[in-house]
Design a protein around this motif. Structure first.
Motif, PDB file in Angstrom:
ATOM      1  N   SER A  98      38.156  53.765  80.834  1.00 49.23           N
ATOM      2  CA  SER A  98      37.858  52.459  81.434  1.00 49.23           C
ATOM      3  C   SER A  98      36.434  51.993  81.152  1.00 49.23           C
ATOM      4  CB  SER A  98      38.092  52.503  82.949  1.00 49.23           C
ATOM      5  OG  SER A  98      37.093  53.271  83.605  1.00 49.23           O
ATOM      6  N   ILE A  99      35.512  52.947  80.950  1.00 49.05           N
ATOM      7  CA  ILE A  99      34.102  52.546  80.775  1.00 49.05           C
ATOM      8  C   ILE A  99      33.638  52.596  79.331  1.00 49.05           C
ATOM      9  CG2 ILE A  99      33.459  53.167  83.134  1.00 49.05           C
ATOM     10  CD1 ILE A  99      32.279  55.392  80.281  1.00 49.05           C
ATOM     11  N   ASN A 100      34.453  53.136  78.447  1.00 47.15           N
ATOM     12  CA  ASN A 100      34.044  53.267  77.049  1.00 47.15           C
ATOM     13  C   ASN A 100      34.327  51.963  76.313  1.00 47.15           C
ATOM     14  OD1 ASN A 100      32.942  54.759  74.897  1.00 47.15           O
ATOM     15  ND2 ASN A 100      34.982  55.356  74.174  1.00 47.15           N
ATOM     16  N   ASN A 158      29.990  48.383  79.008  1.00 50.23           N
ATOM     17  CA  ASN A 158      29.549  49.491  79.854  1.00 50.23           C
ATOM     18  C   ASN A 158      28.833  50.520  78.981  1.00 50.23           C
ATOM     19  OD1 ASN A 158      31.122  48.867  82.503  1.00 50.23           O
ATOM     20  ND2 ASN A 158      32.693  48.812  80.904  1.00 50.23           N
ATOM     21  N   TYR A 159      27.652  50.977  79.437  1.00 54.66           N
ATOM     22  CA  TYR A 159      26.875  51.940  78.660  1.00 54.66           C
ATOM     23  C   TYR A 159      26.449  53.073  79.588  1.00 54.66           C
ATOM     24  CZ  TYR A 159      26.988  48.467  75.037  1.00 54.66           C
ATOM     25  OH  TYR A 159      27.455  47.569  74.100  1.00 54.66           O
ATOM     26  N   TYR A 160      27.017  54.253  79.339  1.00 52.31           N
ATOM     27  CA  TYR A 160      26.680  55.457  80.100  1.00 52.31           C
ATOM     28  C   TYR A 160      25.966  56.415  79.154  1.00 52.31           C
ATOM     29  CZ  TYR A 160      29.422  54.070  84.159  1.00 52.31           C
ATOM     30  OH  TYR A 160      29.897  53.405  85.270  1.00 52.31           O
ATOM     31  N   CYS A 208      24.555  51.542  82.691  1.00 58.02           N
ATOM     32  CA  CYS A 208      24.535  50.100  82.888  1.00 58.02           C
ATOM     33  C   CYS A 208      25.969  49.619  82.674  1.00 58.02           C
ATOM     34  CB  CYS A 208      23.593  49.431  81.896  1.00 58.02           C
ATOM     35  SG  CYS A 208      23.553  47.631  82.054  1.00 58.02           S
ATOM     36  N   LYS A 209      26.570  49.039  83.701  1.00 54.41           N
ATOM     37  CA  LYS A 209      27.987  48.674  83.624  1.00 54.41           C
ATOM     38  C   LYS A 209      28.195  47.205  83.992  1.00 54.41           C
ATOM     39  CE  LYS A 209      29.068  50.092  88.385  1.00 54.41           C
ATOM     40  NZ  LYS A 209      29.911  50.962  89.234  1.00 54.41           N
ATOM     41  N   ASN A 210      29.421  46.763  83.717  1.00 58.20           N
ATOM     42  CA  ASN A 210      29.845  45.398  84.080  1.00 58.20           C
ATOM     43  C   ASN A 210      28.868  44.339  83.559  1.00 58.20           C
ATOM     44  OD1 ASN A 210      31.992  46.586  85.496  1.00 58.20           O
ATOM     45  ND2 ASN A 210      30.799  46.699  87.387  1.00 58.20           N
ATOM     46  N   ILE A 211      28.512  44.463  82.289  1.00 53.93           N
ATOM     47  CA  ILE A 211      27.562  43.529  81.691  1.00 53.93           C
ATOM     48  C   ILE A 211      28.181  42.134  81.603  1.00 53.93           C
ATOM     49  CG2 ILE A 211      26.354  42.917  79.564  1.00 53.93           C
ATOM     50  CD1 ILE A 211      25.938  45.913  79.107  1.00 53.93           C
ATOM     51  N   ASN A 212      27.423  41.143  82.040  1.00 51.67           N
ATOM     52  CA  ASN A 212      27.822  39.746  81.969  1.00 51.67           C
ATOM     53  C   ASN A 212      26.825  39.031  81.063  1.00 51.67           C
ATOM     54  OD1 ASN A 212      28.043  36.901  82.505  1.00 51.67           O
ATOM     55  ND2 ASN A 212      29.146  37.364  84.385  1.00 51.67           N
ATOM     56  N   LEU A 213      27.255  38.743  79.836  1.00 45.76           N
ATOM     57  CA  LEU A 213      26.345  38.133  78.881  1.00 45.76           C
ATOM     58  C   LEU A 213      26.029  36.686  79.218  1.00 45.76           C
ATOM     59  CD1 LEU A 213      27.605  39.545  75.459  1.00 45.76           C
ATOM     60  CD2 LEU A 213      25.566  40.206  76.747  1.00 45.76           C
ATOM     61  N   GLU A 214      27.004  35.971  79.768  1.00 44.83           N
ATOM     62  CA  GLU A 214      26.776  34.565  80.103  1.00 44.83           C
ATOM     63  C   GLU A 214      25.689  34.420  81.155  1.00 44.83           C
ATOM     64  OE1 GLU A 214      30.321  32.541  81.158  1.00 44.83           O
ATOM     65  OE2 GLU A 214      31.281  32.831  79.210  1.00 44.83           O
ATOM     66  N   GLU A 215      25.720  35.301  82.161  1.00 51.24           N
ATOM     67  CA  GLU A 215      24.723  35.243  83.240  1.00 51.24           C
ATOM     68  C   GLU A 215      23.523  36.133  82.952  1.00 51.24           C
ATOM     69  OE1 GLU A 215      24.915  33.195  85.742  1.00 51.24           O
ATOM     70  OE2 GLU A 215      26.913  32.435  85.202  1.00 51.24           O
ATOM     71  N   GLY A 216      23.637  37.002  81.966  1.00 52.27           N
ATOM     72  CA  GLY A 216      22.516  37.844  81.574  1.00 52.27           C
ATOM     73  C   GLY A 216      22.164  38.929  82.568  1.00 52.27           C
ATOM     74  N   TYR A 217      23.161  39.745  82.973  1.00 56.31           N
ATOM     75  CA  TYR A 217      22.854  40.838  83.898  1.00 56.31           C
ATOM     76  C   TYR A 217      23.821  41.998  83.695  1.00 56.31           C
ATOM     77  CZ  TYR A 217      26.800  39.339  86.838  1.00 56.31           C
ATOM     78  OH  TYR A 217      28.050  39.011  87.303  1.00 56.31           O
ATOM     79  N   LEU A 254      32.549  49.462  69.929  1.00 51.62           N
ATOM     80  CA  LEU A 254      32.215  49.790  71.311  1.00 51.62           C
ATOM     81  C   LEU A 254      30.844  49.272  71.721  1.00 51.62           C
ATOM     82  CD1 LEU A 254      33.598  53.442  71.575  1.00 51.62           C
ATOM     83  CD2 LEU A 254      34.672  51.316  72.335  1.00 51.62           C
ATOM     84  N   ASN A 255      30.193  48.528  70.825  1.00 57.15           N
ATOM     85  CA  ASN A 255      28.899  47.926  71.123  1.00 57.15           C
ATOM     86  C   ASN A 255      29.015  46.412  71.199  1.00 57.15           C
ATOM     87  OD1 ASN A 255      27.486  50.399  70.984  1.00 57.15           O
ATOM     88  ND2 ASN A 255      27.304  50.215  68.756  1.00 57.15           N
ATOM     89  N   LEU A 256      28.132  45.813  71.971  1.00 61.00           N
ATOM     90  CA  LEU A 256      27.988  44.368  71.943  1.00 61.00           C
ATOM     91  C   LEU A 256      27.491  43.923  70.577  1.00 61.00           C
ATOM     92  CD1 LEU A 256      26.198  43.901  75.385  1.00 61.00           C
ATOM     93  CD2 LEU A 256      28.547  43.246  74.866  1.00 61.00           C
ATOM     94  N   ASP A 257      27.816  42.692  70.198  1.00 56.79           N
ATOM     95  CA  ASP A 257      27.384  42.170  68.905  1.00 56.79           C
ATOM     96  C   ASP A 257      25.865  42.221  68.750  1.00 56.79           C
ATOM     97  OD1 ASP A 257      29.982  41.696  68.164  1.00 56.79           O
ATOM     98  OD2 ASP A 257      29.940  39.549  68.669  1.00 56.79           O
ATOM     99  N   VAL A 258      25.156  41.890  69.828  1.00 55.69           N
ATOM    100  CA  VAL A 258      23.694  41.868  69.744  1.00 55.69           C
ATOM    101  C   VAL A 258      23.141  43.269  69.473  1.00 55.69           C
ATOM    102  CG1 VAL A 258      23.368  42.145  72.249  1.00 55.69           C
ATOM    103  CG2 VAL A 258      21.575  41.090  70.882  1.00 55.69           C
ATOM    104  N   ILE A 259      23.811  44.285  69.987  1.00 55.32           N
ATOM    105  CA  ILE A 259      23.384  45.662  69.724  1.00 55.32           C
ATOM    106  C   ILE A 259      23.724  46.053  68.292  1.00 55.32           C
ATOM    107  CG2 ILE A 259      23.777  48.077  70.342  1.00 55.32           C
ATOM    108  CD1 ILE A 259      24.126  47.188  73.220  1.00 55.32           C
ATOM    109  N   ASN A 260      24.925  45.701  67.850  1.00 57.91           N
ATOM    110  CA  ASN A 260      25.299  46.012  66.467  1.00 57.91           C
ATOM    111  C   ASN A 260      24.364  45.353  65.466  1.00 57.91           C
ATOM    112  OD1 ASN A 260      27.483  47.764  66.764  1.00 57.91           O
ATOM    113  ND2 ASN A 260      28.920  46.080  67.093  1.00 57.91           N
TER     114      ASN A 260
END
Length: 206
Positions: free
Chosen positions: A51-53, A57-59, A74-83, A192-198
């Motif tokens: 569920s977190i991979n 979500n980043y553990y 850091c879990k439940n990342i919301n890119l639109e709201e930035g948190y 498994l990464n966000l685009d900005v991280i990739n």
């Protein structure tokens, strides 16, 4: 993905790590501080990892001298709201009293500055965990309105407050670790990464 700063290495959790995490997560001294207090089975742990991979979500295993001593997330990342919502637990407390501090600084330096993903970070802390509350307030976290009567309370940290209030901790981390550099991070870009991280990982690899 790996992040390093102040003598701390944060290595993203993989499937082979989850049994060690489960064993320590079930330790009575750790379990009693958690919101979910029941024992976690092997099957439950596997479902949790599935569920977190995800990219949101980043553990991370917290490692000191290649030894795993805890988990930061850091879990439940919301890119639109930035948190995102952060958390940490350490099972080897004799590794050094500042290890949780350094690990937190290392990660927040990345998400607030190097990656520029977040405007805010949320954490949830038990109202009786005075040590954690004092530390997180010193970083700039403030209690979210309406949380006063809850056992587990949300705190929020803005990027501006972190930049303003974290400097004394950063100076201490630099002095004790001898590391004056920005955080280093690397890894292999993937789904498994966000685009900005990739994008950042690809740029560093080129």
């Amino acid at each position: 993905m790996i992040i390093e700063q102040y003598g701390i290495r944060l290595k993203r959790v993989e499937f082979n790590d989850i049994e060690l995490i489960r064993r320590w997560r079930n330790d009575p001294t750790i379990r009693k501080t958690m919101e979910y207090k029941k024992r976690i089975s092997e099957e439950m742990q596997k479902k949790w990892f599935q569920s977190i991979n995800t990219p949101f979500n980043y553990y991370f295993m917290i490692q000191v001298d290649d030894e795993p001593i805890g988990v930061l997330n850091c879990k439940n990342i919301n890119l639109e709201e930035g948190y995102g919502e952060g958390g940490i637990f350490v099972w080897k407390h004799n590794a050094g009293e500042y290890i949780p501090v350094f690990a937190s600084l290392c990660f927040l330096n990345v998400v607030f500055t190097e990656l520029d993903i977040f405007n805010k970070s949320f954490i949830k802390v038990h109202k009786e965990n005075k040590k954690a509350i004092v530390f997180n307030r010193s970083l700039g976290y403030v209690l979210v309105p309406g949380q006063e009567n809850r056992d587990f309370q949300y705190y929020v940290l803005t990027r501006e407050d972190y930049n303003r209030k974290s400097q004394k901790w950063i100076q201490l981390a630099e002095k004790l670790s001898g590391d004056l550099e920005k955080p280093k991070f690397w890894g292999v870009p993937g789904p498994l990464n966000l685009d900005v991280i990739n994008e950042k990982l690809s740029f560093q690899a080129s």
